[in-house]
Structures are given as C-alpha cells and as structure tokens.
Design an enzyme around this catalytic site. Structure first.
Site, PDB file in Angstrom:
ATOM      1  N   ASN A 209       0.858  -1.270  -0.084  1.00 37.32           N
ATOM      2  CA  ASN A 209       0.145   0.138  -0.102  1.00 37.32           C
ATOM      3  C   ASN A 209       0.994   1.496   0.061  1.00 37.32           C
ATOM      4  OD1 ASN A 209       0.405   0.851   2.676  1.00 37.32           O
ATOM      5  ND2 ASN A 209      -0.505  -1.277   3.221  1.00 37.32           N
ATOM      6  N   ASP A 277      -4.332  -6.009   5.211  1.00 33.55           N
ATOM      7  CA  ASP A 277      -5.303  -7.161   5.708  1.00 33.55           C
ATOM      8  C   ASP A 277      -5.352  -8.597   5.190  1.00 33.55           C
ATOM      9  OD1 ASP A 277      -6.396  -5.152   7.431  1.00 33.55           O
ATOM     10  OD2 ASP A 277      -7.697  -4.501   5.774  1.00 33.55           O
TER      11      ASP A 277
HETATM   12  N1  CTP Z   1      -3.960  -2.925  12.023  1.00 34.67           N
HETATM   13  C1  CTP Z   1      -3.098  -4.063  12.635  1.00 34.67           C
HETATM   14  N2  CTP Z   1      -3.195  -5.204  11.951  1.00 34.67           N
HETATM   15  C2  CTP Z   1      -3.868  -5.519  10.568  1.00 34.67           C
HETATM   16  C3  CTP Z   1      -4.795  -4.416  10.137  1.00 34.67           C
HETATM   17  C4  CTP Z   1      -4.612  -3.181  11.030  1.00 34.67           C
HETATM   18  O1  CTP Z   1      -2.487  -3.787  13.608  1.00 34.67           O
HETATM   19  N3  CTP Z   1      -3.901  -6.648   9.951  1.00 34.67           N
HETATM   20  C5  CTP Z   1      -3.937  -1.676  12.710  1.00 34.67           C
HETATM   21  C6  CTP Z   1      -3.351  -0.578  12.052  1.00 34.67           C
HETATM   22  O2  CTP Z   1      -2.137  -0.504  12.299  1.00 34.67           O
HETATM   23  C7  CTP Z   1      -4.093   0.736  12.475  1.00 34.67           C
HETATM   24  C8  CTP Z   1      -5.610  -0.160  12.737  1.00 34.67           C
HETATM   25  O3  CTP Z   1      -5.346  -1.493  12.977  1.00 34.67           O
HETATM   26  O4  CTP Z   1      -3.816   0.965  13.769  1.00 34.67           O
HETATM   27  C9  CTP Z   1      -6.718   0.172  11.703  1.00 34.67           C
HETATM   28  O5  CTP Z   1      -6.100  -0.073  10.524  1.00 34.67           O
HETATM   29  P1  CTP Z   1      -6.917   0.112   9.068  1.00 34.67           P
HETATM   30  O6  CTP Z   1      -6.343  -0.349   7.840  1.00 34.67           O
HETATM   31  O7  CTP Z   1      -7.660   1.561   9.150  1.00 34.67           O
HETATM   32  O8  CTP Z   1      -8.235  -0.702   9.286  1.00 34.67           O
HETATM   33  P2  CTP Z   1      -8.329  -2.198   9.202  1.00 34.67           P
HETATM   34  O9  CTP Z   1      -8.677  -2.823  10.564  1.00 34.67           O
HETATM   35  O10 CTP Z   1      -7.584  -2.947   8.036  1.00 34.67           O
HETATM   36  O11 CTP Z   1      -9.791  -2.016   8.513  1.00 34.67           O
HETATM   37  P3  CTP Z   1     -10.566  -1.573   7.115  1.00 34.67           P
HETATM   38  O12 CTP Z   1      -9.406  -1.781   6.132  1.00 34.67           O
HETATM   39  O13 CTP Z   1     -11.551  -2.320   6.628  1.00 34.67           O
HETATM   40  O14 CTP Z   1     -10.592  -0.317   7.053  1.00 34.67           O
END
Ligand code: CTP
Length: 400
Positions: A209, A277
C-alpha cells in the site's frame, strides 16, 4: 552545562569565513572533555590552518581522501563510525549541495555519504546563497531525511550584506548538541509499528500500500527524543531512521506480529502501520510467467490483526494501546467502530481521500478519538502530530 561524558565529535570545517568561529567551538567542546577530531576541507584550509586546528583539538587533522597513510591508520568509514556526531561547521552552500546530491568527491563529502551517525549542519553563507531556492530545496531534502540544522542566524555578513547567513555562535551550537545528547528522562517502553507491509505474490511481485511510514517514524522519533525506550517495527520504507532508535525491519504482517511478540514490557503501543489485511495464499516460489491466455487469479488469506492482538493481551497488555484508522468515508463512525472492535484505547483517524499528498507528504489532518471524546486536530506537520500525541500519552501515563 556538561553534555555527556565520552562524547566524540567529528567536526568538518568547510570553506567559509566563519571557520574562525570553529576554533572557538573546538575550545568549548574540549573544555567539556569532548573528543573532537577534525576534517578540514580544501576550502576550510583557506580560512584556518591545520596547525591551529590540531593545536586546539590535540588530535591529528584529516584533509585528504586518498592519503594511504590515513586510510591504513584511519579510513573515512572508521572516522565516521567511531564518532557520535558529525558536525559540519561552518557548512557552506557547496557542502550542503554535495550532501543533498549524494556526491562524495573529497574526504568530507565521502564521510557524510558513508555516515551512520547523526549529522548536524551549522550553515554559513551569503544571504542570497542561503535564500537561493536550490539551497532551500537541498536543506529541506536533508531535513526531511533527518539531518539536523542549526542556524544560520540573521545579521551583518562578512560580504557586507545583511540577512540570514551568519553561522550560529559556538555556544549556541554547543547547547544544541547538548539537547541532542541529553540524558534519557522518560522511563517508558514504547512500541511503534509503522510503514506498509508487503505480501508476496511470487519472488518478484507483491501487494502493498501507499504508506511511507513517516507518521509512525515521527512518533518514534519524538518519543526517543523525550528519552523513552523506543522499538520501531517498520515495514518496507525508504525513510531514514534516526540513530539509536531500535528498529526491527519486517516485510509481511506475519513478520510484524512475530516481531511484536518479541518485545517485552511495553507501556505504550502505537500501531501506525498500514498492515495489509490479506496475504496471498500459497505464493509462488518461482516467478509466475506471463501467459496471455491464463491470467492468474489471486487467492487471499486473512492476516493477523496486530493492534487487536496487542489490545487483547491478558497479562502483558500495555497501559495504553493506540491505533490509527485510515478511512475514505464515515471517518468518525468507522474509527469508533475500530476502537470498539479492536479494544484499543485511542484511535487517530484520518480521511485519506481529503488530502492527495497524505501518503509520503509532510502534513496530516487527523481526528483524535477516545471512548468518550472526539477531537479534530488542525492540519499540521506529521512531527507536530507526533508531539501532540506524545504529550497526551505522557499525561495519561503519568496520571495513571
Ligand atoms: N492493523 C493491524 N493489523 C492489521 C490491520 C490493521 O495492526 N492486520 C491496525 C493498524 O495499524 C491501525 C488499525 O489497525 O492501527 C486500523 O487499520 P486500518 O487499515 O485503518 O483498518 P483495518 O482494520 O484494516 O480495517 P479496514 O481496512 O476495513 O478499514
């Protein structure tokens, strides 16, 4: 003020009338028992003599890159390695330009390029040279890459003109060095995750990303400067990391989780990383060849959620767990939902569509969210956001 016992400084004196002030600087540093080794550039030697420099520093003065004797006694790499700080005073527009361009064509510029220690420039030049957009661009680039600058100060210049261009006074430079090396004060263990993760499709390709890691690195840096014990777990990032911060470089979400598990006694966890994710199910061990008739389909598997893992620790949960939320819509609701589902204490949310320069840019515009508070913060630099967050963390930890 006493800076630090056993501090060693490599002073590069480049060409400029302010070189005479560097002699006073050596005297002040030596008075504090700081070891000062000096590299005198060709330009610098036009203003001060090697003899006066070595008399004051009580050390050999280094001038030439390809001096066999010096290379066997003390290579340029070793010169930078065995010192704690490389101080360029005065720093001419020329040496700043060389450093910014990565040009290494004499001993001083080679040391600057090969250095793995903090570098501090004390510029001194004509006001027009300083204000020249090229110099300003070089300085900005270096600052963005964690090079330190002090000055120049305004005043009468040796060339007869007036304006920004005077090298800071030796005492001011000395104090600044003191602030760089001040003793640790903040007795907390901070874990920061930052940057993207890359998930391999095959040995050549990956999904990732746009995260640069800048915001998380800024947070790690501010905590470090406040004296905290910082561990930075960093995905692939081209940012320069300040010396002395413990960095664990990782590539995938699984690597990040494993690295997090190895850090003990965390007081504050800040998950600024943009973790993928999904991972690729069964990535190919060899490069997938292009086949016009058979476009590969990628199967994903779910990655571990690191923030959730940290928040759900039973015995070792940090006192404060802070997440980030990168959103494109419904900022506050989505972020509040994440706060709840991931069981973290605070969330820093930002709308990544609002600012096209958010990824890799200097500034950030965030909303600070707790269970019972929503605070939109004014748009500001990532460093200022880091400072604001750090002061909230410190208040919270000290009050608890
Ligand atoms: N995060 C994490 N591990 C993952 C995904 C996210 O630790 N596998 C943490 C990120 O570091 C951040 C928070 O969760 O502090 C939110 O990450 P974000 O990418 O905004 O959200 P997601 O949980 O991935 O949800 P979505 O992609 O559906 O918005």
């Amino acid at each position: 003020m006493k800076i630090n016992n056993n501090l060693k400084i490599l002073l590069i004196i480049s060409g400029g009338i302010a070189a005479y002030k560097s002699l006073e600087l050596i005297r002040i540093l030596k008075k504090d028992n700081i070891k000062v080794q000096v590299v005198l550039t060709k330009g610098g030697a036009e203003f001060v003599t090697p003899l006066s420099v070595s008399a004051l520093s009580e050390e050999k003065v280094y001038q030439k890159l390809f001096s066999l004797k010096n290379e066997t006694e003390m290579g340029h790499i070793q010169l930078s390695r065995e010192n704690d700080l490389i101080l360029v005073a005065p720093a001419s527009a020329n040496i700043i330009a060389h450093a910014a361009a990565g040009i290494a064509n004499d001993l001083a510029t080679t040391i600057l390029l090969a250095a793995n220690k903090p570098i501090l420039f004390a510029p001194s030049m004509n006001v027009e040279m300083w204000n020249n957009p090229i110099t300003q661009k070089n300085v900005k680039f270096l600052k963005d890459n964690n090079y330190n600058f002090i000055g120049p100060e305004p005043g009468d210049l040796a060339c007869g003109e007036e304006g920004d261009g005077r090298m800071s006074e030796p005492k001011t430079i000395y104090k600044y060095i003191g602030s760089m090396f001040k003793k640790k004060k903040l007795n907390i263990n901070v874990l920061v995750t930052a940057g993207p993760t890359f998930e391999a499709i095959d040995p050549v390709r990956f999904i990732g990303n746009r995260s640069s890691g800048k915001q998380g690195i800024a947070i790690a840096k501010i905590f470090y400067e406040l004296g905290a014990n910082v561990t930075l777990i960093l995905g692939p990032s081209s940012q320069k990391i300040p010396e002395n911060i413990k960095v664990v470089n990782i590539e995938t979400a699984y690597d990040m989780l494993e690295a997090v598990k190895k850090v003990n006694n965390i007081d504050v966890a800040i998950c600024a990383a943009a973790v993928s994710d999904w991972a690729i199910k069964n990535p190919s061990k060899i490069k997938i060849k292009k086949n016009k008739k058979n476009i590969p389909k990628i199967n994903f598997s779910l990655n571990p959620d690191i923030l959730e893992y940290i928040s759900n620790q039973k015995n070792n949960r940090p006192k404060l767990v802070i997440g980030f939320a990168a959103e494109t819509n419904n900022l506050v609701n989505n972020a509040k939902e994440k706060l709840k589902s991931k069981k973290c204490d605070w969330i820093i949310a930002n709308n990544v569509l609002e600012d096209p320069n958010i990824f890799g840019g200097e500034n950030n515009s965030v909303t600070f969210i707790t269970r019972d508070n929503i605070e939109p913060w004014d748009k500001c630099s990532k460093t200022d956001i880091a400072k604001k967050l750090c002061s909230k963390v410190i208040k919270e930890i000290l009050d608890s």
